[in-house]
Design a protein around this motif. Structure first.
Motif, PDB file in Angstrom:
ATOM      1  N   GLU A 577       0.894  -1.209   0.043  1.00 45.13           N
ATOM      2  CA  GLU A 577      -0.020   0.172   0.159  1.00 45.13           C
ATOM      3  C   GLU A 577       0.796   1.161  -0.025  1.00 45.13           C
ATOM      4  OE1 GLU A 577      -0.151  -2.509   2.113  1.00 45.13           O
ATOM      5  OE2 GLU A 577      -2.363  -3.514   1.506  1.00 45.13           O
ATOM      6  N   LEU A 578       1.833   1.267   0.759  1.00 45.17           N
ATOM      7  CA  LEU A 578       2.798   2.475   1.023  1.00 45.17           C
ATOM      8  C   LEU A 578       3.538   2.583  -0.528  1.00 45.17           C
ATOM      9  CD1 LEU A 578       4.018   2.184   4.455  1.00 45.17           C
ATOM     10  CD2 LEU A 578       2.534   3.767   3.758  1.00 45.17           C
ATOM     11  N   GLU A 579       3.989   1.509  -1.136  1.00 48.31           N
ATOM     12  CA  GLU A 579       4.653   1.639  -2.187  1.00 48.31           C
ATOM     13  C   GLU A 579       3.927   2.160  -3.372  1.00 48.31           C
ATOM     14  OE1 GLU A 579       7.537  -1.169  -5.211  1.00 48.31           O
ATOM     15  OE2 GLU A 579       6.659  -2.099  -3.372  1.00 48.31           O
ATOM     16  N   GLN A 580       2.591   1.693  -3.369  1.00 48.87           N
ATOM     17  CA  GLN A 580       1.620   2.132  -4.297  1.00 48.87           C
ATOM     18  C   GLN A 580       1.552   3.890  -4.305  1.00 48.87           C
ATOM     19  OE1 GLN A 580      -2.027   0.133  -4.567  1.00 48.87           O
ATOM     20  NE2 GLN A 580      -3.077   1.546  -5.957  1.00 48.87           N
ATOM     21  N   LEU A 581       1.262   4.347  -2.928  1.00 48.69           N
ATOM     22  CA  LEU A 581       0.986   5.652  -2.700  1.00 48.69           C
ATOM     23  C   LEU A 581       2.419   6.390  -3.076  1.00 48.69           C
ATOM     24  CD1 LEU A 581      -0.471   5.630   0.819  1.00 48.69           C
ATOM     25  CD2 LEU A 581      -1.614   6.290  -1.099  1.00 48.69           C
ATOM     26  N   GLU A 582       3.715   5.851  -2.862  1.00 47.29           N
ATOM     27  CA  GLU A 582       4.678   6.576  -3.331  1.00 47.29           C
ATOM     28  C   GLU A 582       4.806   6.753  -4.658  1.00 47.29           C
ATOM     29  OE1 GLU A 582       7.270   7.919  -2.077  1.00 47.29           O
ATOM     30  OE2 GLU A 582       6.754   7.546   0.176  1.00 47.29           O
ATOM     31  N   ARG A 583       4.351   5.614  -5.533  1.00 49.16           N
ATOM     32  CA  ARG A 583       4.303   5.602  -7.035  1.00 49.16           C
ATOM     33  C   ARG A 583       3.432   6.565  -7.482  1.00 49.16           C
ATOM     34  NH1 ARG A 583       7.969   2.290  -9.005  1.00 49.16           N
ATOM     35  NH2 ARG A 583       8.397   0.363  -7.890  1.00 49.16           N
ATOM     36  N   GLN A 584       2.203   6.646  -6.591  1.00 46.38           N
ATOM     37  CA  GLN A 584       0.950   7.835  -7.400  1.00 46.38           C
ATOM     38  C   GLN A 584       1.562   9.069  -6.852  1.00 46.38           C
ATOM     39  OE1 GLN A 584      -2.484   6.641  -5.174  1.00 46.38           O
ATOM     40  NE2 GLN A 584      -2.458   4.687  -6.284  1.00 46.38           N
ATOM     41  N   ARG A 585       2.784   9.523  -6.264  1.00 49.58           N
ATOM     42  CA  ARG A 585       2.997  10.735  -5.922  1.00 49.58           C
ATOM     43  C   ARG A 585       4.160  11.070  -6.837  1.00 49.58           C
ATOM     44  NH1 ARG A 585       4.033   9.140  -0.458  1.00 49.58           N
ATOM     45  NH2 ARG A 585       1.987   9.243   0.703  1.00 49.58           N
ATOM     46  N   GLN A 586       4.361  10.153  -7.609  1.00 49.09           N
ATOM     47  CA  GLN A 586       5.616  10.536  -8.657  1.00 49.09           C
ATOM     48  C   GLN A 586       5.394  11.464  -9.757  1.00 49.09           C
ATOM     49  OE1 GLN A 586       8.813   9.210  -7.742  1.00 49.09           O
ATOM     50  NE2 GLN A 586       7.634   8.441  -6.024  1.00 49.09           N
ATOM     51  N   LEU A 587       6.160  12.567 -10.037  1.00 46.05           N
ATOM     52  CA  LEU A 587       5.970  13.260 -11.090  1.00 46.05           C
ATOM     53  C   LEU A 587       6.150  12.939 -12.498  1.00 46.05           C
ATOM     54  CD1 LEU A 587       7.631  16.342  -9.371  1.00 46.05           C
ATOM     55  CD2 LEU A 587       5.182  16.094  -9.325  1.00 46.05           C
ATOM     56  N   PRO A 588       5.476  13.285 -13.289  1.00 45.99           N
ATOM     57  CA  PRO A 588       5.573  12.817 -14.605  1.00 45.99           C
ATOM     58  C   PRO A 588       7.061  13.386 -15.001  1.00 45.99           C
ATOM     59  CG  PRO A 588       3.593  13.861 -14.681  1.00 45.99           C
ATOM     60  CD  PRO A 588       4.342  14.324 -13.228  1.00 45.99           C
ATOM     61  N   PHE A 589       7.722  12.661 -16.045  1.00 46.99           N
ATOM     62  CA  PHE A 589       9.189  12.709 -16.409  1.00 46.99           C
ATOM     63  C   PHE A 589       9.402  14.144 -17.080  1.00 46.99           C
ATOM     64  CE2 PHE A 589      12.752  12.315 -19.321  1.00 46.99           C
ATOM     65  CZ  PHE A 589      13.547  11.721 -18.554  1.00 46.99           C
ATOM     66  N   HIS A 590       8.771  14.819 -17.788  1.00 46.81           N
ATOM     67  CA  HIS A 590       9.068  16.098 -18.158  1.00 46.81           C
ATOM     68  C   HIS A 590       9.020  17.184 -17.082  1.00 46.81           C
ATOM     69  CE1 HIS A 590       4.514  16.441 -18.064  1.00 46.81           C
ATOM     70  NE2 HIS A 590       4.555  17.603 -17.962  1.00 46.81           N
ATOM     71  N   MET A 591       8.565  16.841 -15.863  1.00 46.45           N
ATOM     72  CA  MET A 591       8.496  17.805 -14.857  1.00 46.45           C
ATOM     73  C   MET A 591       9.754  17.634 -13.863  1.00 46.45           C
ATOM     74  SD  MET A 591       4.569  17.999 -13.634  1.00 46.45           S
ATOM     75  CE  MET A 591       4.895  19.236 -12.341  1.00 46.45           C
ATOM     76  N   HIS A 592      10.636  16.376 -14.194  1.00 48.75           N
ATOM     77  CA  HIS A 592      11.649  16.362 -13.511  1.00 48.75           C
ATOM     78  C   HIS A 592      12.932  17.319 -13.427  1.00 48.75           C
ATOM     79  CE1 HIS A 592      10.937  11.576 -13.012  1.00 48.75           C
ATOM     80  NE2 HIS A 592       9.561  12.400 -12.789  1.00 48.75           N
ATOM     81  N   ILE A 593      13.659  17.366 -12.277  1.00 47.38           N
ATOM     82  CA  ILE A 593      14.778  18.064 -12.439  1.00 47.38           C
ATOM     83  C   ILE A 593      15.817  17.206 -12.348  1.00 47.38           C
ATOM     84  CG2 ILE A 593      16.205  19.591 -10.947  1.00 47.38           C
ATOM     85  CD1 ILE A 593      13.865  20.610  -9.493  1.00 47.38           C
ATOM     86  N   ASN A 594      16.901  17.240 -13.424  1.00 44.18           N
ATOM     87  CA  ASN A 594      18.019  16.405 -13.611  1.00 44.18           C
ATOM     88  C   ASN A 594      18.620  16.073 -12.506  1.00 44.18           C
ATOM     89  OD1 ASN A 594      20.337  15.076 -14.716  1.00 44.18           O
ATOM     90  ND2 ASN A 594      19.751  15.521 -16.857  1.00 44.18           N
ATOM     91  N   LEU A 595      18.724  14.830 -11.867  1.00 40.97           N
ATOM     92  CA  LEU A 595      19.542  14.519 -10.621  1.00 40.97           C
ATOM     93  C   LEU A 595      20.938  14.626 -10.865  1.00 40.97           C
ATOM     94  CD1 LEU A 595      17.398  11.684  -9.275  1.00 40.97           C
ATOM     95  CD2 LEU A 595      17.107  14.157  -8.692  1.00 40.97           C
ATOM     96  N   GLU A 596      21.616  14.138 -11.980  1.00 39.50           N
ATOM     97  CA  GLU A 596      22.869  14.085 -12.251  1.00 39.50           C
ATOM     98  C   GLU A 596      23.541  15.606 -12.442  1.00 39.50           C
ATOM     99  OE1 GLU A 596      26.352  12.456 -15.459  1.00 39.50           O
ATOM    100  OE2 GLU A 596      23.863  11.861 -15.604  1.00 39.50           O
ATOM    101  N   LEU A 597      22.924  16.613 -13.020  1.00 38.36           N
ATOM    102  CA  LEU A 597      23.252  17.845 -12.819  1.00 38.36           C
ATOM    103  C   LEU A 597      23.023  18.276 -11.592  1.00 38.36           C
ATOM    104  CD1 LEU A 597      23.711  20.571 -14.519  1.00 38.36           C
ATOM    105  CD2 LEU A 597      21.187  20.853 -15.018  1.00 38.36           C
ATOM    106  N   LEU A 598      22.006  18.070 -10.673  1.00 38.36           N
ATOM    107  CA  LEU A 598      21.824  18.458  -9.429  1.00 38.36           C
ATOM    108  C   LEU A 598      23.075  18.032  -8.590  1.00 38.36           C
ATOM    109  CD1 LEU A 598      20.083  20.133  -7.503  1.00 38.36           C
ATOM    110  CD2 LEU A 598      18.956  17.871  -7.026  1.00 38.36           C
ATOM    111  N   GLU A 599      23.386  16.975  -8.693  1.00 38.82           N
ATOM    112  CA  GLU A 599      24.607  16.272  -8.003  1.00 38.82           C
ATOM    113  C   GLU A 599      26.237  17.001  -8.543  1.00 38.82           C
ATOM    114  OE1 GLU A 599      26.739  12.172  -6.726  1.00 38.82           O
ATOM    115  OE2 GLU A 599      25.861  12.197  -8.891  1.00 38.82           O
ATOM    116  N   CYS A 600      26.149  17.223  -9.759  1.00 34.84           N
ATOM    117  CA  CYS A 600      27.295  17.996 -10.174  1.00 34.84           C
ATOM    118  C   CYS A 600      27.496  19.235  -9.560  1.00 34.84           C
ATOM    119  CB  CYS A 600      27.337  17.992 -11.926  1.00 34.84           C
ATOM    120  SG  CYS A 600      28.527  18.779 -12.625  1.00 34.84           S
TER     121      CYS A 600
END
Length: 792
Positions: A577-600
């Motif tokens: 149930e918690l895993e399903q809730l986590e996946r429902q909160r995920q943002l669509p891919f075009h709204m993502h902030i590049n995590l590799e750029l963020l780490e760099c």
């Protein structure tokens, strides 16, 4: 036949037969056998011998048993059963009339009405029974005489008065529904009851002549089918849908909605036929208000998304519904409207009359938006399907704008913030060029009469400002918080760092964000990260590191930004149930902030701050500015073999070691070799800024590291070493001296830096030792907390 043999059958056991025979004498047996006629013996021989397990089964079927006892089985049709129910209810009503029992009359009249409705509706409907009209008139006459007997009812108590009132209310509605039939009955009761209904004669179909033993097929002409009706699923007669029976069919569908074993696809098919047969605006509105939720009902799972073709049909139907109510302004769809009782008749409003229909435009639009987001979450973002699905966003945005205009026009101000926040969610994370393109496409899809009094700006920045300003005035704190975060995010995305930072600090959201819902906390994390990226693009290294440190240093960046689910460590497992809730909160891919750029960006800022600080504090100082960077650097230095850098982390670690040794050119080359910088806008300006920062921090690191080996340093020589102007070198050295980070003085005449050797006092040495031990204690504490948190 002897009386002892009458009850004994062949199926009885051997023991029983032997016992019976023991009570029979030989004389009686012989006399009985002599009495049997030849005919009886033949009948007994013809009967088959029965098994002893079927004891008592003297007949082969129930029909034979019924014939044996003189009864004949009677099979009744469903119509006959309903007529029997009606007759029993009428008899009970007559008894209630004799006893003046209004509770009984009310109860039985409900049963009678329900039976009549079942018999007169559906595919095998019959005309209204005339005895039902007669019963209605009799009860109505009795109600008119009831006030004369009011005193008698008082003696019986409040139950009788309650039953009387209930019957009156029911009769008002029923007499209005069957007004014409009641008038015909009152005009001539005998003729009304004697008149027979004409039933169409159904000719018997001609059987095809087939030879014995051969299988043949016969074609039937249309003339031979005259009188027959088509039969649908379940053996029910299919009545063709016309403009006259639209409301009857619609009521049947609505009554069956949500019931067990209801075929939703069949319901949708029926509603599609109804919308094709609808002629008037009122009919179309009611059918659409039933069809759109029925399409949503086909997908009851919260995890799965609606199919794209079904979603497009719903979007077209929502647009059709809005266009109808926009043109027919006398019909208004409202959530707070009363249930409209139109007696299955079409309504044509008079001039100036407004008909309120119960429904919710905002709910339909919100569900449409949610299904669009769920589909983007489920589709693989690295395929063309995701791009094709994303092309439907301008169409959805046009529906949002159209719904906002309709809500404004009819002053449904309580629903207006809900539609505006949806519109803002589609715009705040986009660059101004994309916002302008979305607005232009949506405007081209809408009619010219769609206008808004609340949102009038066309320029992207002004549009976002108006949307957020309207939400600031709302009483709901959630709307104000989300509007503020979206506004700050938009400013940070377009390089207005100081404006975004000041708005965040003045709002004090950092003090109360832990009390907000999870989606708002995710938006807050995204906003803080965007402010950090904005500071880095402007060359503000300390500010960028301060904004990114909390998110990037947590080790749970994916979860905090709703861009993925972090892998569980130490064998921990989350519930489905918690895993399903986590996946429902995920943002669509075009709204993502590049995590590799963020780490760099984070590691680069940490390098530019941590390396000069280490050079200043010395090798024995444990004070850290960026703990994740120091951990990576220590791990890299412990490696026995260090190969050429392969990924972003390796490039930054190699640059850090080169910078610490005073080789700023190598550090520059390592940093510029990172390809992730090409993903940022104005790439060349960012690279130039990085080169300038590496030169400056290389100079500071060199002064801190080698100051003890020199007595004076020439500014021109330092400028040559680090490829900086002399004025810039002089400014950096002056700042170090002013901040007491470097024990030196600047000689303007000789253009040199005079370094001072100052031996620390005993108190200063002890203070430094105490500070070092305190830093070690804090470091150990933080490590223990981090380890415990990870194990939990």
């Amino acid at each position: 036949m002897s009386r002892f043999f009458r009850s004994v059958s062949d199926s009885e056991s051997d023991s029983e037969s032997s016992d019976n025979e023991s009570f029979i004498s030989d004389e009686e047996l012989s006399s009985d056998e002599g009495e049997q006629s030849d005919e009886e013996q033949e009948n007994q021989e013809e009967q088959p011998k029965k098994s002893r397990f079927l004891k008592g089964a003297e007949t082969d079927s129930d029909e034979e048993s019924d014939e044996e006892f003189g009864r004949k089985r009677q099979v009744k049709s469903a119509l006959d059963k309903r007529l029997d129910e009606m007759n029993s209810s009428i008899k009970a009503i007559e008894n209630g009339q004799k006893n003046n029992d209004w509770n009984l009359i009310s109860t039985e009249f409900d049963k009678l009405t329900a039976s009549v409705n079942k018999a007169t509706s559906g595919f095998d409907a019959i005309p209204i029974p005339k005895f039902y009209i007669k019963t209605i008139v009799e009860i109505e006459n009795m109600l008119q005489e009831a006030p004369k007997e009011k005193g008698g009812n008082k003696k019986k108590g409040g139950a009788a008065a309650k039953g009387l009132n209930n019957t009156k209310q029911k009769m008002r509605k029923i007499t209005k529904q069957y007004e014409q039939l009641i008038a015909e009955y009152k005009k001539d009761p005998e003729a009304f009851m004697v008149e027979k209904e004409e039933k169409p004669e159904i000719p018997t179909p001609k059987k095809a002549d087939t030879q014995k033993g051969a299988v043949g097929t016969a074609t039937v002409d249309e003339s031979e089918l005259d009188g027959f009706t088509s039969v649908g699923k379940g053996g029910k007669t299919v009545v063709p849908i016309t403009a006259d029976n639209i409301f009857v069919k619609l009521r049947e569908v609505m009554e069956s909605r949500g019931k067990k074993n209801t075929d939703r696809d069949e319901q949708i098919g029926t509603l599609e036929k109804l919308i094709e047969a609808a002629d008037t605006p009122f009919q179309k509105i009611l059918v659409l208000l039933a069809l759109i939720p029925s399409r949503f009902d086909t997908n009851l799972s919260m995890a799965e998304h609606m199919q794209t073709d079904v979603w497009k049909k719903v979007e077209a139907e929502v647009s059709l519904l809005l266009s109808i109510v926009e043109k027919e302004q006398q019909f208004v769809i409202r959530e707070d409207a009363d249930e409209l009782d139109h007696d299955d008749k079409d309504i044509v409003p008079e001039k100036g009359q407004v008909i309120n229909i119960r429904g919710s435009i905002i709910s339909l639009v919100e569900r449409l938006d949610d299904e669009f987001t769920k589909s983007l979450q489920s589709i693989d973002p690295h395929t063309t399907d995701y791009i094709d699905r994303l092309r439907d966003e301008p169409t959805l945005y046009a529906v949002l704008v159209r719904a906002q205009s309709y809500i404004e026009k009819h002053n449904m101000l309580e629903n207006l913030p809900r539609i505006i926040i949806r519109r803002l969610d589609h715009l705040y994370y986009k660059p101004e060029q994309v916002i302008q393109s979305t607005e232009t496409m949506a405007k081209s899809m809408l009619p010219d009469y769609i206008t808004s009094n609340v949102i009038t700006a066309e320029e992207p920045s002004q549009l976002i400002h108006q949307l957020c300003t309207y939400l600031y005035k709302q009483s709901a704190s959630v709307l104000r918080t989300r509007a503020m975060l979206c506004h700050i995010y938009h400013y940070a995305l377009h390089r207005h760092f100081h404006t975004a930072r000041d708005m965040l600090l003045m709002s004090h959201l950092q003090d109360s964000i832990h009390q907000a819902d999870i989606s708002t906390q995710i938006l807050y994390n995204r906003t803080v990260v965007q402010i950090g990226l904005c500071a880095f693009r402007d060359g503000l290294i300390k500010e960028a590191h301060a904004c990114l440190q909390e998110i990037q240093g947590s080790g749970r960046v994916k979860e905090l930004l709703a861009q993925g689910v972090q892998a569980q460590r130490y064998g921990q497992q989350t519930s489905p149930e918690l895993e399903q809730l986590e996946r429902q909160r995920q943002l669509p891919f075009h709204m993502h902030i590049n995590l590799e750029l963020l780490e760099c960006v984070f590691l680069t800022c940490s390098m530019l701050l941590e390396i000069p600080a280490q050079a200043q504090a010395g090798p024995n100082n444990k004070r850290t500015i960026s703990r994740p960077f120091r951990r990576l650097l220590d791990y890299n230095e412990r490696q026995a073999f260090a190969g050429p850098p392969e990924n972003t982390r390796d490039h930054i670690m190699s640059a850090a070691k080169a910078l610490a040794s005073g080789e700023w050119e190598r550090a520059r080359d390592y940093i510029l070799a990172i390809k992730i910088w090409n993903l940022m806008p104005e790439t060349q300006a960012i690279k130039d800024m990085l080169v300038s920062k590496i030169q400056e921090e290389g100079l500071r690191t060199y002064l801190f590291t080698y100051a003890s080996y020199y007595s004076t340093l020439g500014l021109a020589q330092l400028a040559t070493m680090f490829d900086l102007p002399v004025a810039r070198v002089s400014a950096i050295v002056s700042k170090l001296i002013w901040n007491e980070e470097l024990s030196a003085s600047l000689d303007q005449v000789s253009q040199s830096v005079v370094l001072h050797r100052v031996e620390p006092s005993r108190l200063q040495v002890l203070s430094l030792q105490f500070a070092e031990k305190a830093a070690n204690l804090v470091d150990q504490n933080e490590r223990l907390l981090t380890t415990g948190r990870d194990r939990q």
